[in-house]
Design an enzyme around this catalytic site. Structure first.
Site: not given
Ligand code: BGC
Length: 892
Positions: A465, A746
């Protein structure tokens, strides 16, 4: 004594490559109190001795010492300039001339004669191998050279060499931008590299973000399918004559020992393929192939004068363990972003193979699942026979642990080092208090920043990501700007946000936007759902406004003005009676009040959308006012008022109940001032009830969490804000700390109390978002805040909220004007009172309003005249050190 400690040029101590005269500021030091600047005098010169002055402002009577925009100064490209200043203060003292600030001018678009050249063939499209490029050039009159500058960039990633040495300290250049609109070039001083006679300029290239396999949907070539390099060297002779040497079809190319390198997957490097001396004169490049010219737009080249990615620090391993499954694992003791550098000795063809990962599982074994498809793997093949040194070239990893899958002979822990890599920014803060868990939380927040400010503000640095998610960058922006000087980092990223905005003003979920048109199979993002979600897209407004608050920076506001307005108009165009909606909304992302297994919190999207619409419109109207656009101010302030009216109509019952019964709904309503005054108390009380229902724990996600403590402490419940902050069982900030976290997770339940983990689907252990609580530590607990009517801490608000059972707290914020320090100590006193000692430091040329809360009586006021109102003492100070002592009835 009055001195100038440093000069800032475009908010950094130097600029390498600028196409405009930088915004100037300087930091004043004085051993006296109440120092203000009376006048300044600035000179710009072509030499350090200031014998070739090109601009002299003369003496100007003004207090302004930051954010000075000078106009009408003509600059030649590819030259070095020196700036110095001499000031006087209100005591009649003069600083004398300061040490100079230095900047180097870049190369404007119309001066680029160089071509983009590639060592790759069209058939290399699907490879991510490295290539080498070189060009030998003779210099007959080196002694007559005054200076040599080179401007360089790439489609892909490049490393630049001259005569066998790497040029500059930058990594991962030219960084990641919306390449088709905005491609950064870097400028370096080559003067010390140049020889009389034969010279060689050379580059090593890799795929990077440009061509590599990117995003969780894994696709290649978002921007293009061949790497390419461009550079223009400018030789300035002492007689004023200039020569240029450019990348062109006279260069030659070869494959590099980098067989594979990508952002997520790591690097495969075969040292047996090294070509000794490839970047030096005398090397036989006759077997090399000609380069191809690549047709790419040079008009998008822009200078990156500062905030480049660099190797910032190194960390030695703390332990090597053998896991129950028998793996050899090195522990660096800190979750970080960067890479491992190592020294190794063995036979030709021996291999080192390393896998990087963040956490061990409950049994103490290697846990790779949360990396999803990212391999984070380094494979190095030895030349053999001698000690070899290696570190990766065009990749980075997020890790605390490294699994040693292959190592020649016996593995030795002393052969490895972790190299921490991030955008170069000045650290601007210190925080320490009597609660070690809180100190660790602060440490984790700071490392969240270090790990995720790698050229763009990323959500996380480890899995497939690592994208510039706007929501994450929005909620963390203020915290980050306390921790480090983020102005140039964010100004760069906001430029890309502006370029990647839709024609209608929609703001992509990630910037640079590599999701649009590439998400057809994605369960959430298909059908164009790649832009314009509340709280995410609002980065377009909140981040530039934060730059204004923290640095008094109007340049970013001006550059982003159309983008900010575009976003507000997008919401307006998609609204009926101020209710706007658009496709996918993330809402209160990953809140714990979500349905089982869902990422979407319980707060209704309608409320989140309207609350952020109001907030961003208010901030935009303020920006219009700051920039002197009265018509926009009137129009958008009226729009703001009407949104607030609609919010109150829609979400408050006539008796004052907020219709969405979630913590986040109440937090937003309070923090964004959307609550009718008559209902404020009820709203606060309901928020307290909602806390009590979870035994004092938060269940908020990305949207509510950052403001939770503010919503409490700004509404008379500082005690509850502290209690919330200091909870240490699940879910809470300190739960992670107690679980041994060294960065911010997270999920509140990334690792659950029973040791099991949240689904590997989405479980980063280095996500700065919840670190947004850092802002409360500085703005509220230490009480160091700015004033939007004199932003950038020209007027400082000092208003610490003492509590949490802490015995002491010390904080420092290094503003553009200098260090602001607050230190408080609390001890029990007679009659249930507490005795507070507070030391405050205010930098020269600023003023502060110091507010002491819950005061019973003041014993030491250091000459400050306090106004007293209902046990609140408030007084104005100038610069200097102040010592206060008072009794408070605030319980410890
Ligand atoms: C990310 C988040 C991001 C989100 C959006 C995720 O995959 O890691 O931090 O803001 O997607 O919904």
């Amino acid at each position: 004594m009055l001195t100038i400690e440093k000069i800032l040029l475009d908010y950094a101590q130097s600029q390498q490559g600028t196409e405009h005269f930088p915004v100037v500021g300087w930091l004043i030091k004085s051993d006296k109190k109440n120092v203000t600047q009376q006048s300044w005098h600035l000179q710009v010169s072509r030499d350090e001795a200031f014998t070739r002055i090109v601009h002299d402002t003369g003496c100007r009577q003004s207090e302004q010492s930051q954010n000075i925009h000078l106009t009408g100064i003509e600059l030649d490209h590819s030259h070095r300039y020196y700036v110095r200043v001499n000031i006087s203060d209100n005591e009649g003292e003069s600083s004398g001339w300061s040490l100079p600030g230095v900047f180097i001018t870049g190369l404007p678009a119309d001066k680029w004669q160089a071509a983009f050249i590639s060592g790759e063939a069209p058939e290399d499209k699907d490879t991510s191998k490295g290539t080498l490029l070189r060009k030998a050039f003779p210099l007959e009159r080196a002694a007559e050279i005054d200076s040599v500058f080179v401007h360089a960039s790439a489609l892909g990633l490049y490393k630049l060499y001259c005569n066998g040495r790497k040029v500059g300290n930058d990594e991962l250049t030219p960084g990641w931008t919306s390449y088709h609109h905005h491609l950064l070039y870097q400028t370096y001083d080559l003067t010390p590299f140049i020889n009389n006679g034969n010279n060689v300029i050379a580059a090593s290239l890799g795929a990077g973000w440009y061509k590599g396999d990117m995003s969780f949907n894994r696709y290649r070539h978002y921007y293009g399918d061949r790497t390419a390099f461009i550079c223009q060297m400018v030789i300035n002779y002492k007689d004023g004559h200039q020569e240029v040497l450019v990348s062109d079809d006279q260069w030659c190319a070869s494959d590099s020992p980098v067989l594979f390198s990508e952002i997520y997957d790591g690097e495969i490097y075969d040292a047996q393929r090294e070509q000794a001396g490839w970047n030096t004169a005398g090397f036989d490049d006759s077997p090399w192939r000609p380069v191809s010219l690549i047709d790419a737009n040079k008009a998008v080249l822009c200078p990156q004068g500062s905030a480049t990615v660099q190797q910032i620090e190194t960390i030695a391993p703390v332990a090597v363990v053998t896991t129950p499954q028998g793996d050899t694992v090195v522990d660096f003791g800190q979750n970080l972003t960067g890479w491992v550098s190592f020294s190794v000795k063995g036979h030709a063809g021996d291999k080192v193979v390393l896998r990087h990962f963040e956490v061990l599982d409950a049994d103490g074994n290697v846990y790779l699942d949360n990396l999803r498809t990212a391999k984070q793997r380094i494979e190095y093949t030895l030349q053999g026979g001698k000690e070899e040194h290696y570190q990766p070239n065009f990749t980075f990893q997020g890790f605390r642990y490294v699994k040693v899958e292959s190592w020649p002979g016996t593995f030795d822990i002393h052969c490895l080092m972790a190299v921490v890599v991030h955008s170069q920014m000045q650290p601007t803060s210190d925080f320490a208090c009597s609660n070690p868990d809180l100190n660790q939380l602060h440490h984790n927040i700071l490392w969240g920043l270090k790990g995720n400010f790698v050229d763009v503000p990323t959500d996380c640095p480890q899995r497939d990501e690592r994208l510039g998610w706007t929501g994450d960058a929005q909620i963390f922006c203020r915290t980050a700007s306390y921790l480090m000087q983020t102005r140039n980092f964010f100004a760069k990223w906001l430029t890309d946000l502006r370029y990647d905005q839709t024609a209608e003003g929609g703001v992509p979920h990630v910037v640079p936007d590599i999701l649009t048109n590439r998400c057809d199979e994605d369960r959430f993002l298909a059908n164009g759902n790649t832009h314009s979600a509340a709280a995410w897209a609002d980065a377009a407004v909140i981040n530039p406004w934060t730059m204004y608050l923290m640095y008094g920076d109007t340049a970013t506001l001006r550059n982003q003005y159309a983008s900010m307005k575009g976003w507000i108009n997008f919401m307006r165009n998609h609204s009926v009676n101020n209710h706007w909606r658009y496709k996918l909304q993330f809402g209160d992302w990953v809140a714990l009040d979500a349905k089982e297994g869902s990422y979407f919190g319980a707060t209704p999207n309608e409320l989140t959308c309207m609350a952020y619409y109001a907030w961003s419109t208010l901030l935009f109207s303020k920006a219009a006012k700051v920039l002197g656009n009265e018509a926009d101010y009137q129009e958008y302030f009226a729009l703001y008022e009407s949104i607030v009216h609609s919010f109150q109509q829609e979400f408050f019952t006539p008796t004052g109940r907020l219709a969405a019964r979630t913590q986040t709904a109440h937090i937003l309503a309070l923090y964004f001032n959307l609550v009718p005054e008559a209902f404020r108390e009820r709203t606060v009380n309901t928020l307290l009830e909602l806390l009590a229902e979870h035994d004092g724990h938060l269940v908020t996600g990305f949207v509510g969490t950052p403001y939770f403590c503010h919503a409490l402490s700004q509404n008379g419940h500082a005690k509850e804000a502290w209690q919330l902050l200091l909870k240490d069982d699940f879910p809470s900030w300190l739960y992670q700390v107690k679980a041994g976290a060294t960065t911010i997770w997270e999920h509140w339940d990334g690792i659950k109390p029973d040791g099991s983990m949240w689904s590997p689907d989405m479980n980063s252990f280095n996500h700065y978002a919840y670190g947004a609580i850092g802002e409360w530590l500085y703005r509220a607990a230490a009480g160091i805040d700015t004033d939007e009517s004199a932003p950038g801490f020209k007027h400082i608000r000092i208003k610490p909220i003492i509590g949490g059972g802490l015995e002491w707290l010390n904080a420092r914020y290094h503003s553009l004007y200098g260090d602001i320090k607050v230190g408080w100590k609390v001890a029990p006193a007679d009659n249930g009172l507490s005795h507070v000692t507070m030391d405050v430091e205010i930098p020269a040329n600023t003023q502060a309003t110091v507010t002491l809360l819950d005061v019973d009586s003041v014993m030491a006021d250091d000459g400050v005249n306090f106004d007293i109102n209902n046990h609140v003492f408030s007084g104005v100070t100038g610069s200097g050190h102040y010592h206060f002592e008072y009794l408070t009835f605030n319980p410890l």
